[in-house]
Design an enzyme around this catalytic site. Structure first.
Site, short mmCIF file in Angstrom:
data_model
loop_
_atom_site.label_atom_id
_atom_site.label_comp_id
_atom_site.label_asym_id
_atom_site.label_seq_id
_atom_site.Cartn_x
_atom_site.Cartn_y
_atom_site.Cartn_z
N SER A 29 0.86 -1.19 0.00
CA SER A 29 0.00 0.00 0.00
C SER A 29 0.89 1.24 0.00
CB SER A 29 -0.90 0.01 1.24
OG SER A 29 -1.33 1.34 1.51
N THR A 76 -12.22 -29.90 20.57
CA THR A 76 -11.58 -28.66 21.00
C THR A 76 -12.63 -27.75 21.62
OG1 THR A 76 -9.98 -26.97 20.37
CG2 THR A 76 -11.85 -27.29 18.88
N SER A 79 -15.00 -20.65 20.52
CA SER A 79 -16.16 -20.19 19.77
C SER A 79 -15.67 -19.34 18.60
CB SER A 79 -17.09 -19.37 20.66
OG SER A 79 -16.36 -18.36 21.31
N ASN A 81 -12.21 -18.54 15.66
CA ASN A 81 -11.64 -19.06 14.42
C ASN A 81 -11.07 -20.47 14.56
OD1 ASN A 81 -12.28 -16.81 12.87
ND2 ASN A 81 -10.42 -15.72 13.46
N TYR A 116 -19.19 -26.04 8.47
CA TYR A 116 -17.97 -26.75 8.06
C TYR A 116 -18.00 -28.21 8.51
CZ TYR A 116 -15.73 -22.32 6.79
OH TYR A 116 -15.41 -21.14 6.19
N ASP A 173 13.71 -6.44 7.60
CA ASP A 173 14.30 -5.85 8.81
C ASP A 173 13.47 -6.17 10.04
OD1 ASP A 173 16.45 -4.46 7.44
OD2 ASP A 173 14.87 -3.18 6.63
N GLY A 180 -2.36 -13.77 20.71
CA GLY A 180 -3.28 -14.07 21.78
C GLY A 180 -2.53 -15.04 22.69
N GLY A 181 -2.63 -16.33 22.38
CA GLY A 181 -1.84 -17.33 23.10
C GLY A 181 -0.44 -17.48 22.57
N LEU A 184 0.72 -18.13 16.61
CA LEU A 184 1.13 -17.51 15.35
C LEU A 184 2.48 -16.82 15.51
CD1 LEU A 184 0.43 -16.72 12.40
CD2 LEU A 184 -0.66 -14.67 13.31
N ASP A 211 -0.85 -9.40 28.69
CA ASP A 211 -0.16 -10.45 29.47
C ASP A 211 1.13 -10.90 28.79
OD1 ASP A 211 -2.33 -11.66 27.67
OD2 ASP A 211 -0.98 -13.34 28.02
N SER A 305 -3.99 -11.31 10.38
CA SER A 305 -4.27 -12.68 10.84
C SER A 305 -5.63 -13.23 10.41
CB SER A 305 -4.14 -12.76 12.36
OG SER A 305 -5.03 -11.85 12.97
C1 LIG Z 1 -6.45 -16.92 17.12
C2 LIG Z 1 -6.24 -15.63 16.44
C3 LIG Z 1 -5.18 -14.77 16.82
C4 LIG Z 1 -4.24 -15.11 17.96
O1 LIG Z 1 -3.47 -16.25 17.64
P1 LIG Z 1 -2.55 -16.97 18.74
O2 LIG Z 1 -1.91 -18.09 18.02
O3 LIG Z 1 -3.47 -17.45 19.84
O4 LIG Z 1 -1.62 -15.96 19.27
C5 LIG Z 1 -5.01 -13.61 16.11
N1 LIG Z 1 -5.82 -13.25 15.10
C6 LIG Z 1 -6.85 -14.04 14.70
C7 LIG Z 1 -7.71 -13.58 13.58
C8 LIG Z 1 -7.10 -15.26 15.36
O5 LIG Z 1 -8.11 -16.03 14.97
#
Ligand SMILES: *Cc1c(COP(=O)(O)O)cnc(C)c1O
Length: 320
Positions: A29, A76, A79, A81, A116, A173, A180-181, A184, A211, A305
């Site tokens: 962009s 699992t 609720s 993704n 799904y 660079d 989240g956890g 990724l 956290d 993400s």
């Molecule tokens: C799950 C999710 C995250 C966080 O991923 P982690 O592996 O838990 O850090 C970020 N963005 C989206 C869109 C997600 O679904």
């Protein structure tokens, strides 16, 4: 305890996902480059199957099960993704998936998961313990629990998005990834350390749920109460036993952004890049656009993400 995944596991995951996961586009962009003075490469996992990178880890984890484990199915709790990722991956691999959701989960999320092919079991979030529900289903069926981030095959699968990015654009660079956890982020860091060793890897969290930032600074996993943020994919309470050591080893810093900055970034994506990005998917870009991470003159990879957002909420946020 299972051992930490390595870059070799990311390479194996990429082989498993070849021809199954989308090789998502890397977009540029001119507006983003002008605003930041950097060269930004957006890796667009909002265009991944089921709308988020989670398909990568979910599919990789189920594909690695033994035939006997596959016959017994997977379970699992989520609720979001991860539920949709497990439901879709399981269907593609011919495995039965049970998804444990709170009874008051949004109707659209439940419908998407069932669409799904996932078998949804609900629990009362005020009176039931979802982990106990999962254990009961495991005991009854022998199903394997696939957690959303703290699992070596999940982390390795998530790392394939950054692997594709480096293969496409060469060394960077910096690489900016939401967390989240931390699945990724940990997987992306494995890819960066192998493919672009000088690349600084940064994590981005909602300000209300920092956290990960606290954990990185303190050198141990810090637990917080469930945070409130528009970034509903990143309101986890703590990093994982596998994700934390990888993040500690490979991630330079974790920064935070506000909900207002997420909304501004959603508008930026809609207006300038013609993309629907969910609030959690805006975290990494918000940090770069709003100078939490200022990197003029640098080549910067940013992972978007996901793009799953309730259209009513989306319209309200864009109009606000
Ligand atoms: C799950 C999710 C995250 C966080 O991923 P982690 O592996 O838990 O850090 C970020 N963005 C989206 C869109 C997600 O679904």
């Amino acid at each position: 305890m299972s051992t930490l995944p390595t870059y070799d596991d990311v390479v194996r995951a990429a082989q498993t996902l070849a021809g199954v996961a989308h090789r998502t586009p890397v977009l540029r962009s001119a507006t983003a480059d002008a605003r930041t003075g950097a060269q930004i490469f957006f890796k667009c996992e909002n265009f991944q199957r089921m709308g988020a990178f989670k398909f990568r880890g979910g599919y990789n984890a189920i594909a690695r099960l033994t035939p006997a484990q596959r016959d017994a199915g997977v379970v699992t709790f989520s609720s979001g993704n991860h539920a949709q990722a497990i439901a879709l991956a399981a269907r593609l691999l011919g495995v039965r998936a049970t998804i444990i959701m709170p009874h008051d989960a949004p109707v659209a999320k439940r419908a998407a998961t069932e669409g799904y092919g996932g078998h949804v079991v609900t629990y009362d979030r005020y009176t039931d313990d979802r982990e106990a529900v999962a254990r009961r289903i495991q005991a009854e069926t022998g199903a394997t629990l696939i957690p959303p981030y703290d699992h070596a095959d999940v982390i390795a699968g998530q790392g394939t998005a950054a692997k594709e990015l480096f293969e496409e654009v060469g060394s960077l660079d910096a690489l900016v990834v939401c967390l989240g956890g931390g699945g990724l982020l940990a997987g992306s860091a494995l890819a960066a350390s192998a493919l672009s060793p000088a690349c600084a890897v940064y994590g981005v969290e909602p300000e209300a749920g920092n956290d990960g930032q606290q954990s990185l600074r303190k050198g141990e996993i810090v637990r917080i109460p469930t945070p409130k943020s528009l970034a509903d994919g990143a309101v986890t309470t703590h990093l994982g036993q596998l994700t934390f050591p990888l993040i500690r080893q490979h991630v330079k810093d974790i920064v935070t952004v506000t909900d207002d900055q997420l909304v501004e970034t959603m508008k930026f994506f809609a207006e300038r890049m013609k993309m629907v990005v969910e609030p959690t998917g805006c975290l990494s870009t918000a940090a770069v656009l709003h100078q939490a991470l200022a990197m003029p003159g640098k080549r910067v990879g940013v992972i978007i993400s996901g793009g799953n957002v309730d259209l009513g909420n989306y319209a309200r946020l864009l109009a606000g």
